[in-house]
Design a protein around this motif. Sequence first.
Motif: not given
Length: 336
Positions: A233-245, A266-280
């Motif tokens: 699977k693509t890494p970070g798929t759960d994060l992208l879909e807002g699933v908190a693992t 800082a990581i929790l703050a980053d999770l509020e960003l637009d994660l649909s951007e692959p680099s983010t």
Amino acid sequence: MTYMKNDALGELEERIAADLERVEERLDASVHGSRDLIDELTSHLSTAGGKRMRPVLTLLCAELGQPGEPASDPVINAATAVELTHLATLYHDDVMDSAPQRRGVAAAHLQWGNNRAILAGDLLFARASKLVADLGDDTIRYHATTFERLCRGQLNETFGPAENDDPIEFYIRVLADKTGSLINTAAIFGAWHSGAPSEQAKAVAQYGERVGVAFQLADDVIDLTSGGDVSGKTPGTDLLEGVATLPVLLLRQREKAGTLDEEGAAILADLELDLSEPSTLATVVKRIGAHDVVEETRTYARRWVDRAIEALDPLPESVAKEALVEFARFAIERMH
């Protein structure tokens, strides 16, 4: 794939491999049988490969009732039905998660569309049910209950915990339903249809459920620390879909307790960003993967494997029991 590494288990491994070929033949027949356009869709994930851990577990547990013998036809049907059920859930999960790939190939919904992918999953559920229908009322009922748990787990994941729920305990319950329930079923079907004693069947069912939780926790680690070649699977798929693992839940737990470090905040703050951007997304995945909550998640997975092995206590010492211990350890080996 080899689940058993001890040389003393070689004969059992050869027998399981031979029986698994029979499962593969029946599985291939089950994902085909319609017009070519439909067969291409329903066989898409089966032909892409997979670990086949569920039918392997069914075959292993059949050794409890028929040690040293090739699996009976009911055991082969049960093993095939369990894998078909698993495949069906993958079609549905990928639609819900908008997953771009599965098992190293493009997800079915991207090639055929959501509607067809969902219907393909439904068709595989139906074919699994046809196989189960010949295995007796208890098996039919257990399979139906498993189907219910699979759906309930997915629904609970989408709704999230209630206000008074402990988020981590709730998450483990979701994993038990979404993943543990079918591995539980794979184990008990092997025991039942080989004539194993009821106490042993109950033991391997509990074992299977705990292995399932451990397996999924290992996936949480892999999703953040490995490339798609390991998970398919693509890494970070759960994060992208807002699933908190679990790693994210552990960060939030520390935040609530006032013990969260600066990097975690800082990581929790980053999770509020637009994660649909692959680099983010890639940056956030890398930062979480380097945080110590990932090692804590590994510890959770190891504990669940230990609990799974403890569930095997009612089983007499045997090559089959030794193989089940190795199988449990293999379930989390990928996360290292």
